[in-house]
Design an enzyme around this catalytic site. Sequence first.
Site, PDB file in Angstrom:
ATOM      1  N   PRO A   2     -96.758 -52.334 111.788  1.00  0.00           N
ATOM      2  CA  PRO A   2     -97.076 -53.677 112.294  1.00  0.00           C
ATOM      3  C   PRO A   2     -98.230 -54.317 111.522  1.00  0.00           C
ATOM      4  O   PRO A   2     -99.263 -53.685 111.323  1.00  0.00           O
ATOM      5  CB  PRO A   2     -97.490 -53.423 113.745  1.00  0.00           C
ATOM      6  CG  PRO A   2     -97.105 -52.022 114.047  1.00  0.00           C
ATOM      7  CD  PRO A   2     -97.035 -51.295 112.763  1.00  0.00           C
ATOM      8  N   GLU A   3     -98.024 -55.517 111.078  1.00  0.00           N
ATOM      9  CA  GLU A   3     -99.071 -56.302 110.424  1.00  0.00           C
ATOM     10  C   GLU A   3     -99.243 -57.593 111.214  1.00  0.00           C
ATOM     11  O   GLU A   3     -98.742 -57.692 112.324  1.00  0.00           O
ATOM     12  CB  GLU A   3     -98.686 -56.565 108.960  1.00  0.00           C
ATOM     13  CG  GLU A   3     -98.441 -55.266 108.206  1.00  0.00           C
ATOM     14  CD  GLU A   3     -97.992 -55.467 106.768  1.00  0.00           C
ATOM     15  OE1 GLU A   3     -98.239 -56.547 106.208  1.00  0.00           O
ATOM     16  OE2 GLU A   3     -97.395 -54.532 106.214  1.00  0.00           O
TER      17      GLU A   3
END
Length: 271
Positions: A2-3
């Site tokens: 996840p970014e």
Amino acid sequence: MPELPEVECTVRYLEQRLRGAVIEDVHVGWSRIVNRPSKAEFVKILTGSRFKSFSRRGKYIVLEMIAKDSDEKLFLIAHLRMSGSFDVLKNSSLRSKHDHIIFRLNRDRELRFTDVRKFGRMYAVSDSELVLSKLGLEPLEPQLSVKQVIDAINRFKSPIKTVLLRQDVVAGVGNIYADESLWAAQIHPLTPACKLKPQQIEKLFIELKKILRKAIEANGTDNGDNVVYGGMYEPKAYGRAGQPCRRCKTTLKRIVVAQRGTSFCPNCQKR
DNA sequence: CAAACTCCCTGTTAGC
DNA sequence: TGCTAACAGGGAGTTT
């Protein structure tokens, strides 16, 4: 992993499902995930607290809480790291073996933190800056100027990809969106950051913002590892080494930069 | 001071 | 087939 876009989608998901919810109990199955305070304090402070507001800073999820019997501010902050994700479910629904933190909520629901690799981190603090103070520029902040970005990036002689990954320079960019923005701006990932012309950095910044917005709309990137909510963003470079460039058909190359696998087009991303 | 390396984890994959 | 070993990767901490 996840970014920024995946974290943003998570925050929106949580806001939708948790507005006004009350934490009735907290179960910590893997203590190391609770970074501060101690596990016992974490449970104690959050039990009886209520969700107030939902936001994001870099890759951090920032949930402002209303403490049970204190006027002091309270923030529940989480970082998903590699494989963390949140879910809001009926408490009767089947638990996964990777559900490591469970917040029991009112109305027979649970907020569950699932994390295969156990790298995720949580914090319960009275001042969010205790966790967030070292973060750099927020790329989607409307007031952020090109000049600020140029000043932030130009002072490093390390490869531009390494700089993009530094959370204390630009917050929220990870391996996926670093590769994606460099491909879009046609910049070689190993180019020393200080060698980039202002015009190149401006292009990189504009492309990065475009890509982040597009990815948020698409619910993020589904890279198979972590379960995001059906991410539909299709990478042009990330994870596509060995496949043809979408711009020029040249086979994308894989190198390692800052201990991270990096895909780029050797033809249209020249040094 | 920056850059490089180590560690934390486990599912997946390559190798034998 | 079944086992082991290498690998990936965000970020904090440590060493160079």
